[in-house]
Design an enzyme around this catalytic site. Structure first.
Site, PDB file in Angstrom:
ATOM      1  N   CYS A  47      -5.152  12.101  -7.791  1.00  0.00           N
ATOM      2  CA  CYS A  47      -5.699  10.787  -7.469  1.00  0.00           C
ATOM      3  C   CYS A  47      -5.440  10.419  -6.010  1.00  0.00           C
ATOM      4  CB  CYS A  47      -5.130   9.728  -8.400  1.00  0.00           C
ATOM      5  SG  CYS A  47      -3.334   9.701  -8.467  1.00  0.00           S
ATOM      6  N   GLU A  86      -2.300   3.188 -13.103  1.00  0.00           N
ATOM      7  CA  GLU A  86      -2.570   3.945 -11.882  1.00  0.00           C
ATOM      8  C   GLU A  86      -3.883   4.657 -12.096  1.00  0.00           C
ATOM      9  OE1 GLU A  86      -1.915   7.875  -9.942  1.00  0.00           O
ATOM     10  OE2 GLU A  86       0.121   7.050  -9.887  1.00  0.00           O
TER      11      GLU A  86
END
Length: 465
Positions: A247, A213
């Site tokens: 993020c 990720e």
């Protein structure tokens, strides 16, 4: 072997030794250990949150989100793991399989390495460790060198409850992370795209799986029929929560002209009310402040207007475009650029004009219109009239597209990705030789041809030709 590699090697060897017995336990027994760990986390919640606040600079409310999030993951995956990990017997698909007994068994990867960043130390470490443990893996967590204490304290709780020695932590810098990637059987990494590429190269060279990720540059689209008040509130929280160090932060907003002025005014009013230390924490990584400042300075030099900011706090920019780095590079800080667009097509085109594709947001008063726009956005998740909602829907996959990653979290894959499906095939009947074995004869070939047509062909003419 350097010191980091030796330290990691020792820890991995220790949990690797305990993993076969852990995997041999019934899933229900592993679930019970996770339940005891869940109770330990509740009992130590205040202490762990205090460590988080001191290490990360999070305000109390944000520090208080991580442990409940992990516990929800424990509860959710524990309910589903017994069914997901159960042996399965598929039905025979055709002639060659009719006489075979088929079985699919889920076999865990022995040791999973979980390498996590500094923005959500506990949440991201345990969010991946929990399903891996349920799958039957041993887990070694390598937290960021900026936030080791809270993670180490939380993982120490596994030993405190007397659980099998299959969960441990190694603390250190990049060399320790590289050593983990060089040693484990499955690499789970959360962090920057640059480091993610290095992890992927290591995984490719070793032929071990990895899940990544990575970064994001999440776009919000505000259409002319949106609830502007809710959209503005969502934009500010989506951009400023955790000091923008997420993020999935909202890092750029495209607003249709009809509601642009109202939206900007409401965003500025909401951002101006944010309180330092209560709503807004500090940068965990001081180097990130330099990135935010560089993005802000570049935008202003290229003609952007700064409506609020002038420092490291919440910053709102208008008159921005894709020639500015704040619109193309991940900022990872409390900076919100807003762009006026003529229509939804321009908004979608600009939202997709990014090398990242983690998640996105669409605001519209028309549910069908919003979903139609969502389906056009190149991102692993799209939230409609909401922000960060996909993070709290554990039943759905959380997957980054493009340079935002490989693999996914969430849903059934959260547990099954840590397993290797093993196919076991047994003969139902055992004659001295099968019809397909030697010796080949015209009679056997004719029988096989006739039976295969009867089973596989469609239509009487072809079946009996």
């Amino acid at each position: 072997m350097n010191d980091a590699a030796e330290t990691v090697s020792d820890v991995v060897a220790l949990v690797r030794a305990g993993q076969p017995a852990w995997a041999a336990l019934p899933v229900s027994s592993r679930v019970r250990w996770l339940a005891r760990y869940r109770d330990w986390l509740w009992d130590n919640q205040s202490r762990l949150e205090g460590l988080l606040m001191r290490e990360t600079g999070k305000p109390a409310t944000e520090a208080g989100l991580e442990i409940p999030y992990v516990i929800e993951a424990i509860n959710y995956h524990s309910r589903r793991a017994p069914r997901l990990l159960a042996d399965r017997r598929p039905r025979p698909h055709g002639m060659l399989a009719i006489t075979k007994r088929q079985l699919i068994v889920q076999r865990p990867y022995p040791v999973v390495g979980v390498i996590t960043p500094w923005n959500f130390p506990l949440g991201l470490s345990l969010l991946d460790a929990v399903p891996a443990l349920l799958a039957g893996c041993a887990v070694v967590v390598k937290p960021s060198e900026l936030t080791p204490s809270a993670v180490s304290a939380a993982i120490a709780g596994w030993a405190d409850i007397g659980a099998p020695q299959v969960l441990d932590v190694v603390c250190g810098g990049a060399d320790h992370g590289a050593a983990v990637a060089d040693t484990v059987d499955f690499i789970q990494f959360t962090g920057s795209a640059r480091t993610g590429r290095a992890i992927a190269r290591t995984a490719a060279e070793r032929l071990v799986p990895c899940a990544l990720e990575l970064g994001g540059k999440d776009a919000m689209i505000v259409l002319d029929d949106a609830d502007v008040t809710r959209a503005a509130n969502a934009a500010v929280w989506g951009a400023m929560a955790n000091c923008g160090q997420m993020c999935v932060s909202v890092e750029r907003v495209y607003v249709e002209s009809a509601v642009y002025d109202e939206f900007v005014a409401r965003v500025v009013a909401e951002a101006t009310r944010l309180r330092t230390g209560i709503d807004m924490g500090r940068f965990t990584n001081r180097a990130q402040a330099d990135v935010v400042r560089r993005h802000r300075d570049d935008a202003i030099a290229r003609g952007a207007a700064e409506l609020i900011g002038h420092g490291e706090g919440p910053t709102v920019l208008t008159d921005t475009d894709h020639d500015m780095v704040c619109m193309t590079e991940e900022t990872f800080g409390p900076l919100l650029p807003i762009v006026r667009v003529d229509d939804e097509d321009e908004a979608v085109r600009l939202a997709n004009d990014s090398r990242y594709g983690l998640s996105a947001v669409v605001f519209s008063g028309d549910a069908h219109r919003a979903e139609r726009i969502a389906r056009r956005i190149d991102a692993g998740a799209v939230n409609i009239n909401d922000v960060f909602a996909n993070l709290f829907t554990l039943a759905l996959p959380q997957a980054g597209w493009k340079e935002s990653g490989l693999g996914s979290r969430g849903g059934s894959d959260a547990v099954l990705k840590f397993c290797r499906p093993q196919a076991i095939v047994a003969a139902r009947v055992a004659p001295a030789r099968e019809l397909t074995w030697y010796p080949y004869t015209p009679v056997r070939r004719a029988i096989m041809r006739r039976v295969s047509r009867l089973i596989g062909a469609r239509g009487l003419r072809r079946r009996f030709a």
